[in-house]
Design a protein around this motif. Structure first.
Motif, mmCIF file in Angstrom:
data_model
loop_
_atom_site.group_PDB
_atom_site.id
_atom_site.type_symbol
_atom_site.label_atom_id
_atom_site.label_comp_id
_atom_site.label_asym_id
_atom_site.label_seq_id
_atom_site.Cartn_x
_atom_site.Cartn_y
_atom_site.Cartn_z
ATOM 1 N N TYR A 12 -7.869 -1.419 -11.493
ATOM 2 C CA TYR A 12 -7.502 0.073 -11.128
ATOM 3 C C TYR A 12 -6.232 0.440 -12.050
ATOM 4 O O TYR A 12 -5.316 -0.351 -12.465
ATOM 5 N N VAL A 19 -4.056 -2.743 -12.412
ATOM 6 C CA VAL A 19 -4.103 -3.812 -11.535
ATOM 7 C C VAL A 19 -5.699 -4.361 -11.579
ATOM 8 O O VAL A 19 -6.539 -3.749 -11.643
ATOM 9 N N ALA A 21 -7.544 -6.045 -9.824
ATOM 10 C CA ALA A 21 -8.114 -6.279 -8.357
ATOM 11 C C ALA A 21 -9.026 -7.782 -8.205
ATOM 12 O O ALA A 21 -9.069 -8.567 -7.535
ATOM 13 N N PRO A 40 -4.154 -14.777 -0.006
ATOM 14 C CA PRO A 40 -3.158 -14.073 0.414
ATOM 15 C C PRO A 40 -3.620 -12.622 0.411
ATOM 16 O O PRO A 40 -4.250 -11.965 -0.256
ATOM 17 N N SER A 41 -2.810 -11.678 1.270
ATOM 18 C CA SER A 41 -2.963 -10.154 1.123
ATOM 19 C C SER A 41 -2.997 -9.638 -0.367
ATOM 20 O O SER A 41 -1.922 -10.162 -1.110
ATOM 21 N N GLY A 42 -3.850 -8.824 -0.709
ATOM 22 C CA GLY A 42 -3.643 -8.222 -2.056
ATOM 23 C C GLY A 42 -4.256 -8.996 -3.127
ATOM 24 O O GLY A 42 -4.263 -8.695 -4.324
ATOM 25 N N CYS A 43 -4.892 -10.070 -2.922
ATOM 26 C CA CYS A 43 -5.507 -10.716 -4.111
ATOM 27 C C CYS A 43 -6.971 -10.733 -4.434
ATOM 28 O O CYS A 43 -7.512 -10.850 -5.426
ATOM 29 N N GLY A 44 -7.455 -9.447 -3.829
ATOM 30 C CA GLY A 44 -8.696 -8.864 -4.176
ATOM 31 C C GLY A 44 -9.822 -9.301 -3.388
ATOM 32 O O GLY A 44 -10.901 -8.832 -3.974
ATOM 33 N N LYS A 45 -9.761 -9.615 -2.195
ATOM 34 C CA LYS A 45 -10.990 -10.235 -1.326
ATOM 35 C C LYS A 45 -11.708 -9.208 -1.225
ATOM 36 O O LYS A 45 -12.845 -9.089 -1.336
ATOM 37 N N SER A 46 -11.033 -7.899 -0.726
ATOM 38 C CA SER A 46 -11.851 -6.924 0.086
ATOM 39 C C SER A 46 -12.658 -6.299 -1.364
ATOM 40 O O SER A 46 -13.774 -6.042 -1.159
ATOM 41 N N THR A 47 -11.994 -6.224 -2.181
ATOM 42 C CA THR A 47 -12.759 -5.630 -3.609
ATOM 43 C C THR A 47 -13.909 -6.340 -3.870
ATOM 44 O O THR A 47 -14.822 -5.887 -4.273
ATOM 45 N N GLU A 168 -12.497 -9.701 6.710
ATOM 46 C CA GLU A 168 -11.647 -9.650 7.902
ATOM 47 C C GLU A 168 -12.239 -9.568 9.297
ATOM 48 O O GLU A 168 -11.664 -8.649 9.853
ATOM 49 N N HIS A 200 -8.112 -13.976 5.490
ATOM 50 C CA HIS A 200 -6.987 -14.834 5.277
ATOM 51 C C HIS A 200 -6.715 -15.511 6.532
ATOM 52 O O HIS A 200 -5.496 -16.202 6.731
ATOM 53 N N ARG B 583 -11.233 2.952 3.706
ATOM 54 C CA ARG B 583 -9.956 2.336 3.443
ATOM 55 C C ARG B 583 -8.890 3.364 4.058
ATOM 56 O O ARG B 583 -7.888 3.127 4.535
HETATM 57 N N1 LIG Z 1 -8.069 2.519 -5.020
HETATM 58 C C1 LIG Z 1 -7.362 1.571 -5.380
HETATM 59 N N2 LIG Z 1 -6.320 2.028 -6.393
HETATM 60 C C2 LIG Z 1 -5.367 0.950 -6.988
HETATM 61 N N3 LIG Z 1 -5.368 -0.178 -6.601
HETATM 62 C C3 LIG Z 1 -6.023 -0.497 -5.714
HETATM 63 C C4 LIG Z 1 -7.021 0.089 -4.897
HETATM 64 N N4 LIG Z 1 -7.632 -0.434 -4.184
HETATM 65 C C5 LIG Z 1 -7.158 -1.694 -4.178
HETATM 66 N N5 LIG Z 1 -6.302 -1.823 -5.128
HETATM 67 C C6 LIG Z 1 -5.381 -2.849 -5.453
HETATM 68 O O1 LIG Z 1 -6.250 -4.086 -5.487
HETATM 69 C C7 LIG Z 1 -5.847 -5.317 -5.277
HETATM 70 C C8 LIG Z 1 -6.775 -6.025 -4.289
HETATM 71 O O2 LIG Z 1 -6.951 -5.045 -3.111
HETATM 72 P P1 LIG Z 1 -7.825 -5.596 -1.934
HETATM 73 O O3 LIG Z 1 -7.852 -4.702 -0.808
HETATM 74 O O4 LIG Z 1 -9.069 -6.095 -2.439
HETATM 75 O O5 LIG Z 1 -6.859 -6.867 -1.417
HETATM 76 P P2 LIG Z 1 -7.294 -7.711 -0.227
HETATM 77 O O6 LIG Z 1 -7.349 -9.107 -0.795
HETATM 78 O O7 LIG Z 1 -8.434 -7.602 0.483
HETATM 79 O O8 LIG Z 1 -6.105 -7.858 0.893
HETATM 80 P P3 LIG Z 1 -5.956 -7.849 2.089
HETATM 81 O O9 LIG Z 1 -5.937 -9.233 2.559
HETATM 82 O O10 LIG Z 1 -4.732 -7.258 2.450
HETATM 83 O O11 LIG Z 1 -6.629 -6.829 2.870
HETATM 84 C C9 LIG Z 1 -4.379 -5.069 -4.364
HETATM 85 O O12 LIG Z 1 -3.320 -5.084 -5.400
HETATM 86 C C10 LIG Z 1 -4.453 -3.342 -4.316
HETATM 87 O O13 LIG Z 1 -3.391 -2.883 -4.687
#
Ligand SMILES: Nc1ncnc2c1ncn2[C@@H]1O[C@H](COP(=O)(O)OP(=O)(O)OP(=O)(O)O)[C@@H](O)[C@H]1O
Ligand SMILES: [Mg+2]
Lengths: 238, 587, 179
Positions: A12, A19, A21, A40-47, A168, A200, B583
């Motif tokens: 991103y 970023v 992701a 952990p949160s934000g590590c990119g799992k959802s992506t 999740e 997580h 989201r």
């Molecule tokens: N549309 C976007 N634009 C910019 N950055 C994004 C976007 N979507 C996600 N990110 C970034 O990508 C990274 C991974 O996001 P993701 O949602 O995959 O995390 P996650 O592991 O699922 O976190 P959580 O456990 O909190 O759900 C994060 O740093 C987030 O800020």
């Protein structure tokens, strides 16, 4: 391999705002495996999960579902794919508020083109399987979080998907409701359903036969859990 | 208390800024309604005020006597009038002949009045162009000249005698073209015609065998006393002339007033749509406000304050727009002098426009605001969609439909109130469009019999219809955009869910368009007879119906517009990745 | 252990094997691992301390598991005192924490690797406990104990994650300082 990814990347932003992701991830999921991706949160799992399910396009790398490239598919084709071969479960359920539990489940079957009668039977059967047959006529607003998630799981199973992708699934649930969902996943796993669960919550590990830890968009640790039933031997692969 | 007010103001400013588009749309909708109302009310003034100015500028008479008798008999009759009680001054009698004038190949009835070069005390026509009468020349009343396309220096012929036009002038002693009071000698039937002045010495030649009539202008000690004079074919008063001049505008005024009610309805529907959309978004905030201890009254105050501010702003812009647009769109008769904008709008216009704007704002907001304020805190915080009354048959039906329809019908079942709003919206839009269509048909068939000349009255009516048509179309468009746009915003989440289940963007977009179209159909179906009924109800004469194909085209056009307006933003919305929508959706 | 056995006798006198099965039921899957002999060792000690008395049951061979045990008044007092006690087991995190500090400062090992290894171990335990809890047959009372175990282990996991974040950061700043 049911699901295969090579060099999967999603970025991103750019320059200082870049970023990563998901960063060059390789992944093989054999049929019948229950894979947990933790981190952990934000590590990119959802992506990662969205990339695997074709909900989002990667900026690099390839994904195959049952030997079909899905990252280059047209929107139309990937919609078809979602309809027929994938089931999604989300943290916030994403049920349609105005439809009953039954109708929510049935919707997936109807979208896939099943005749109404068959769709209804299938929905009823699935609700029974998740233990909510008596709640079929309730609106989501009349269901608890755990029940809603079970409806969502029933919906995900509606078209006998190759893979169920869950993001999740227990994130909004309490202990008891989590237990219900875990049991359901355990049953699915035993029945041979391929599962990819992103979370997580370490309790998910209980139903997984492989746990991957993710850090900053990449896999930090990939553990094959050998002999899940007796369950004590862990082998490190990477 | 001061703290609370400050808080309310802060929220208000934030909100208006954060939702700029909606604020602007609200402003446009309410402004359109108030502007039309202002236009309608202003027409009164336009008809009235220039006459007053002309009367002052030309030393207009209070009473004008034109006996039916001719020649010496008429002069004798008039002589007695000059000494009647209350008469302070007089001018004339002036000789009059009822002739036909031809200019540029077109003929029209002309009231020919013989005048001297020397100025008189009462009724000194104000020369607007060229010079005053001289032998061999003719001065044409300005509105008449306008209608015939006559300029100073042209040559016209009166009953075959060529005369040079030396100038144009206006007067307050006769109504402007076409109400100059032309009639066949001795007849009481007044026909349409204009006024011209010639030199007194020329009139006998022009009249030929016709014996001359005479007119006398009287000034009374009390101008209002003229009301006691019996107005008829032989006598008229300045009040009667004023009224006659006003008739020019009566059609237009009727059109605009009825139109402004229609527009108010449209504006109401549009505002209700916007507000409903806003309130959905504000539900959670209401919950938060309650959680921090704001009572229902406070919450209602916060929201109503917002709409009152918008309403007031819209009233102001509507008034200004209407006021400035009035002289441009409906120019005062050329037969009168003076500008329209000399004075600010009348107080009653201001009050009426403000009241209309506030009523629209409050009426549209009251229900959702009160409902939002009265929901339980937990409910609002959870932002659970209120479980709607479920439409079983629709769900049943939807299971048997193709995917796009399935999605559309289910989305509709989800928002019955929104669907109803769409119905009302299309109903009012169609009613207005059909009414405008009929009025247009009417205008085309109006009174072409006598002469090829344009009838200023019809012309003004047409102008008003045009204004109305444009405003109705603009507002209908704004409404359609607003309602479809909120519907798209609203349906984003279910559409995204449907897409995770494998619906294609096309199916989702078409589904949403159908969701809008289904409730629009009954609105259009009822709107056509409603429009016809409305015109039949307000018009005095016989109603001329437009061909059925036009009505059908209008109906299809409205439906097509609704479908297109939804499909476009829906397609755009579905282009967005599903993930982003999910989201941002509230959990 | 002693207090638990005493408290279980407070309701009524019981055989040794009864006590054992009661305890196993309450512990659920965790009770499987309990050593059978342990309870008799404890009972013998309690008898020596005068907190319980025992007598042979009629018509049965005289073996410890066939004797019926009863609380003495002293035993009853001890139970009452135990119930009002508020001690709570302290998880000893200091040791692991110091291990990380020592490893980092003396460059004995990578603290992150230590955390990783530890986390794997905790995850394994968590997984076992959760699997046990998932079993359909678990009695709700015993399930409660499992839930407690799972919750503690989750807390440990979270702490380990915090450790990892900390030591990864330290690693980075250290590297930066060296560069
Ligand atoms: N549309 C976007 N634009 C910019 N950055 C994004 C976007 N979507 C996600 N990110 C970034 O990508 C990274 C991974 O996001 P993701 O949602 O995959 O995390 P996650 O592991 O699922 O976190 P959580 O456990 O909190 O759900 C994060 O740093 C987030 O800020
Ligand atoms: Mg996530």
């Amino acid at each position: 391999m049911v699901l295969r990814a090579r060099g999967l990347t999603r970025r991103y932003g750019r320059d200082s705002g870049l970023v990563r992701a998901v960063d060059e991830v390789d992944l093989d999921v054999p049929a019948g495996q229950a894979l947990a991706i933790m981190g952990p949160s934000g590590c990119g799992k959802s992506t990662l999960l969205h990339l695997l399910g074709g909900l989002q396009r990667p900026t690099g790398g390839q994904v195959w579902l049952a030997d079909r490239r899905i990252d280059t598919m047209s929107e139309w084709a990937s919609a078809r794919l979602r309809r027929d071969s994938l089931g999604f479960v989300f943290q916030s359920f994403h049920l349609m508020d105005e439809l009953t539990a039954m109708e929510n489940v049935e919707l997936a079957a109807l979208l896939a083109g099943q005749p109404p009668r068959r769709a209804r039977q299938r929905a009823l059967h699935l609700l029974e399987r998740v233990g909510l047959a008596d709640r079929a006529a309730h609106l989501p607003s009349a269901l608890s979080g755990g029940q809603r998630q079970r409806v969502a799981i029933a919906r995900a199973l509606c078209n006998e998907p190759l893979v169920v992708l869950a993001d999740e699934p227990t994130g909004n649930l309490d202990s008891a409701a989590t237990l219900d969902v875990l049991r359901l996943f355990e049953e699915l796993h035993t029945a041979g359903q391929t599962l990819v669960v992103v979370t997580h919550d370490p309790r998910i590990a209980a139903v997984a036969d492989r746990v991957i830890s993710m850090r900053d968009g990449a896999f930090a640790d990939d553990r094959q859990v050998v002999g899940a039933a007796t369950g004590t031997v862990y082998g490190r692969r990477r | 208390m001061a703290g609370r007010l400050l808080f309310i103001c802060q929220l208000l400013v934030r909100d208006l800024r954060r939702r700029r588009t909606e604020t602007v749309l609200l402003l446009v909708a309410i402004t359109a309604a108030t502007a039309t109302l202002t236009l309608g009310l202003t027409l009164n003034e336009i008809a009235d005020r220039p006459y007053q100015q002309t009367r002052t500028a030309t030393a207009g008479p209070d009473v004008i006597v034109t006996p039916r008798t001719t020649g010496q008999a008429a002069l004798d009759e008039l002589a007695a009038r000059t000494t009647a009680a209350g008469v302070t001054d007089h001018s004339g009698p002036f000789p009059i002949a009822y002739l036909t004038m031809t200019a540029h190949g077109r003929s029209a009835h002309a009231v020919v009045e013989g005048r001297d070069d020397a100025p008189v005390s009462i009724d000194r026509p104000a020369v607007t162009d060229g010079t005053w009468v001289r032998p061999g020349g003719v001065v044409v009343e300005r509105a008449f000249a306008d209608a015939l396309g006559i300029r100073t220096g042209d040559t016209v012929s009166i009953d075959g005698h060529p005369l040079r036009v030396t100038g144009t002038a206006v007067t307050a002693a006769r109504a402007t073209y076409p109400y100059a009071g032309w009639h066949y000698s001795g007849s009481v039937l007044v026909e349409r015609g204009g006024l011209v002045w010639v030199d007194r010495s020329d009139i006998a030649t022009l009249a030929g065998s016709q014996s001359l009539s005479y007119t006398l202008n009287l000034k009374l000690a009390d101008p209002a006393a003229s009301a006691t004079y019996p107005v008829g074919d032989q006598l008229t008063t300045w009040q009667a002339i004023d009224r006659l001049n006003g008739r020019l505008y009566s059609d237009a005024q009727m059109t605009l007033l009825v139109g402004s009610w229609l527009l108010s309805g449209l504006a109401l529907a549009g505002v209700a749509g916007i507000v409903a959309g806003r309130i959905i978004g504000q539900r959670r905030r209401v919950g938060l406000l309650k959680a921090v201890g704001a009572g229902p009254a406070m919450i209602a105050a916060i929201h109503l304050a917002e709409y009152l501010v918008i309403g007031l702003a819209a009233a102001a812009t509507g008034l200004v727009t209407g006021w400035f647009a009035a002289p441009v769109l409906i120019r005062p008769s050329a037969g009168l002098i003076g500008s329209v904008n000399a004075q600010p709008p009348a107080l009653r216009t201001v009050i009426a426009a403000t009241a209309l704007a506030l009523t629209i704002a409050v009426a549209a907001t009251l229900v959702p605001v009160v409902r939002a304020a009265a929901t339980s805190t937990i409910h609002a915080l959870a932002d659970a969609a209120t479980p709607p009354r479920r439409r079983r048959w629709r769900i049943w039906l939807s299971r048997r439909l193709p995917t796009a329809l399935l999605i559309g019908v289910r989305i509709n079942a989800r928002r019955p109130r929104r669907a109803r709003l769409v119905t009302v919206n299309t109903l009012i839009t169609t009613t207005a469009l059909v009414a405008v269509l009929i009025v247009n048909t009417q205008a085309v068939h109006f009174d072409l019999g006598y002469t090829a000349l344009a009838n200023p009255r019809v012309e003004r009516g047409e102008q008003a219809t045009l204004v109305l048509t444009v405003v109705v179309c603009v507002l209908a468009l704004v409404n359609a955009v607003v309602s479809t746009w909120t519907a798209v915003l609203d349906a984003r989440q279910p559409l995204a869910v449907a897409r995770t289940l494998g619906a294609t963007p096309g199916q989702a977009g078409v589904g949403l368009a159908l969701a809008q179209l289904l409730p629009a159909v009954p609105g259009v179906a009822v709107g056509i007879p409603a429009g016809i009924g409305l015109v039949a109800f307000v018009s005095i004469g016989e109603v001329q119906y437009p061909p059925g194909s036009w009505l059908l085209a209008t109906a299809l056009g409205v439906l097509l517009a609704v479908a297109a307006l939804t499909a476009v933003p829906a397609m755009v919305a579905t282009r967005r990745p599903v993930v982003d929508t999910l989201r941002s959706a509230p959990t | 252990m002693q207090d638990v056995v005493l408290a279980m006798l407070a309701k009524e006198p019981a055989h040794g094997y009864e006590l054992r099965s009661r305890m196993r039921d309450a512990l659920g899957p965790l009770g499987e691992a309990m050593n059978a002999g342990q309870i008799y060792v404890t009972l013998t000690r309690l008898a020596k301390a005068g907190l319980v008395t025992s007598e042979r049951a009629d018509g049965l061979p005289d073996r410890p598991d066939r004797r019926v045990y009863t609380l003495t008044p002293a035993g009853q007092q001890r139970v009452a005192a135990w119930l009002t006690e508020v001690t709570w087991p302290k998880p000893d995190l200091a040791e692991f924490h110091l291990k990380l500090v020592a490893a980092a400062s003396a460059r004995l090992a990578d603290p992150v690797a230590l955390v990783d290894a530890q986390r794997r171990e905790v995850l394994r335990r968590l997984r076992d406990a959760q699997r046990a809890a998932l079993g359909q047959a678990v009695d709700p009372v015993a399930g409660l104990l499992l839930e407690g175990v799972v919750l503690r282990l989750r807390a440990d996991m979270e702490w380990l994650e915090a450790c990892e974040r900390m030591w990864t950061k330290g690693d980075r700043t250290g590297r930066k300082a060296r560069a």
